[in-house]
Enzyme design. Structure first.
Site, short mmCIF file in Angstrom:
data_model
loop_
_atom_site.label_atom_id
_atom_site.label_comp_id
_atom_site.label_asym_id
_atom_site.label_seq_id
_atom_site.Cartn_x
_atom_site.Cartn_y
_atom_site.Cartn_z
N LYS A 81 0.85 -1.19 0.00
CA LYS A 81 0.00 0.00 0.00
C LYS A 81 0.89 1.24 0.00
O LYS A 81 1.92 1.28 0.67
CB LYS A 81 -0.87 0.00 1.26
CG LYS A 81 -1.97 1.05 1.26
CD LYS A 81 -3.15 0.62 0.42
CE LYS A 81 -4.36 1.51 0.64
NZ LYS A 81 -4.20 2.89 0.16
N CYS B 217 -1.39 10.49 -6.97
CA CYS B 217 -2.63 10.22 -6.24
C CYS B 217 -3.60 11.39 -6.41
O CYS B 217 -3.31 12.51 -5.98
CB CYS B 217 -2.36 10.00 -4.75
SG CYS B 217 -3.88 9.56 -3.87
#
Length: 313
Positions: free
Chosen positions: A45, A131
């Site tokens: 992650k 992101c």
């Protein structure tokens, strides 16, 4: 007998299939399941310096042809994932892991990379420049000057294998511009694409947006983004210097999708949305489907057709 093995920067992977950061890879239990699966490796992650809860719920919904989310980088912090990959290195000394980091500032990223540089970690780092779901923080990958500034600062001290995860680009001039920046640095790979940022899903029954964060804006993934993903894999593989491998991600649901990504130039494939829906069984299934396609076409290795997409005269 065909093989799905691939090589990046001299590191061999038994198969070209792996997960994408963000899906089913937050906990040690998630990562253990990936290690035990048919995936060629795993990526953790995307980590921030400290544990982060992410955006408020609801922050994800399904689409008829994919997924929609504004997760906001929920993760257990860099120390958690660095400890995991270091322990995995001891257990599996010939394996290569991908450690993903996604600081919300240049200072965060540099601090994490200094920590990784000082550690015994030997694997790959995937620096997320893309992101789209952190409120108040633009995607570095769309600012070419800031991307260069970031990589200047990184490679002033970092000398382990590193790649960058990129947002999707939509203009040929932007492919030229980002490739010109990336080709200046000793990158090992680029991962393309992250989700298509800042879409909007509306619930007509309730007359509301579908998710809570950012007023309902979120990233689109899954089958809907495959044409954009293929374009980015193709364009970047044509423009980047040969030593920078392309890791393709976006809309891979089956063996045919995987074949198309490789045909466009991908050396490794990451599976996100479909992995989220199907779990680790997805890697074995897609590997079998891709192997069947290769056998029908007479290909023994993915190098036999990687990047060999034909155009129409």
């Amino acid at each position: 007998m065909s093989t799905l093995a691939t090589t990046i920067a001299g590191r061999r992977f038994s198969t070209c299939l792996m997960n994408a950061a963000g899906i089913r890879c937050q906990s040690a239990r998630d990562l253990d399941a990936l290690v035990a699966s048919a995936a060629g490796t795993y990526v953790t992650k995307s980590a921030t310096p400290n544990k982060r809860p992410g955006n408020p719920e609801p922050r994800m919904t399904t689409l008829p042809h994919g997924s929609f989310n504004s997760m906001g980088l929920p993760n257990n912090g860099l120390a958690y994932y660095l400890d995991y990959v270091l322990a995995d290195q001891i257990k599996r000394p010939t394996a290569t892991q991908f450690l993903s980091i996604a600081g919300t500032s240049l200072e965060d990223n540099l601090a994490m990379l200094h920590e990784i540089q000082a550690s015994e970690y030997r694997g790959f780092v995937e620096l997320n420049l893309s992101c789209p779901n952190v409120p108040g923080h633009p995607q570095t990958g769309y600012d070419f000057e800031q991307t260069a500034k970031t990589l200047d600062a990184v490679f002033a001290f970092y000398d382990k294998p590193l790649g960058v995860k990129l947002p999707p680009y939509f203009d040929l001039a932007h492919f030229d511009a980002i490739a010109a920046v990336l080709n200046q640095y000793p990158l090992t790979f680029v991962t393309t694409i992250n989700s298509v940022g800042n879409g909007l899903v509306v619930n007509a029954e309730t007359e509301t947006v579908a998710i809570r964060p950012k007023g309902g804006f979120g990233g689109i993934g899954g089958a809907s983004v495959k044409p954009t993903a293929l374009a980015n894999v193709r364009a970047l593989s044509q423009r980047l210097k040969p030593e920078i491998a392309v890791v393709g991600v976006g809309g891979i649901l089956n063996g045919r999708d995987a074949f198309e990504h490789i045909l466009c130039g991908a050396s490794m494939l990451q599976i996100g949305t479909q992995f989220g829906y199907e779990g680790t069984a997805v890697f074995k299934r897609i590997a079998q489907e891709l192997d069947s396609i290769m056998a029908l076409k007479g290909y023994n290795t993915i190098a036999d057709f990687r990047g060999k997409l034909k155009t129409l005269d």
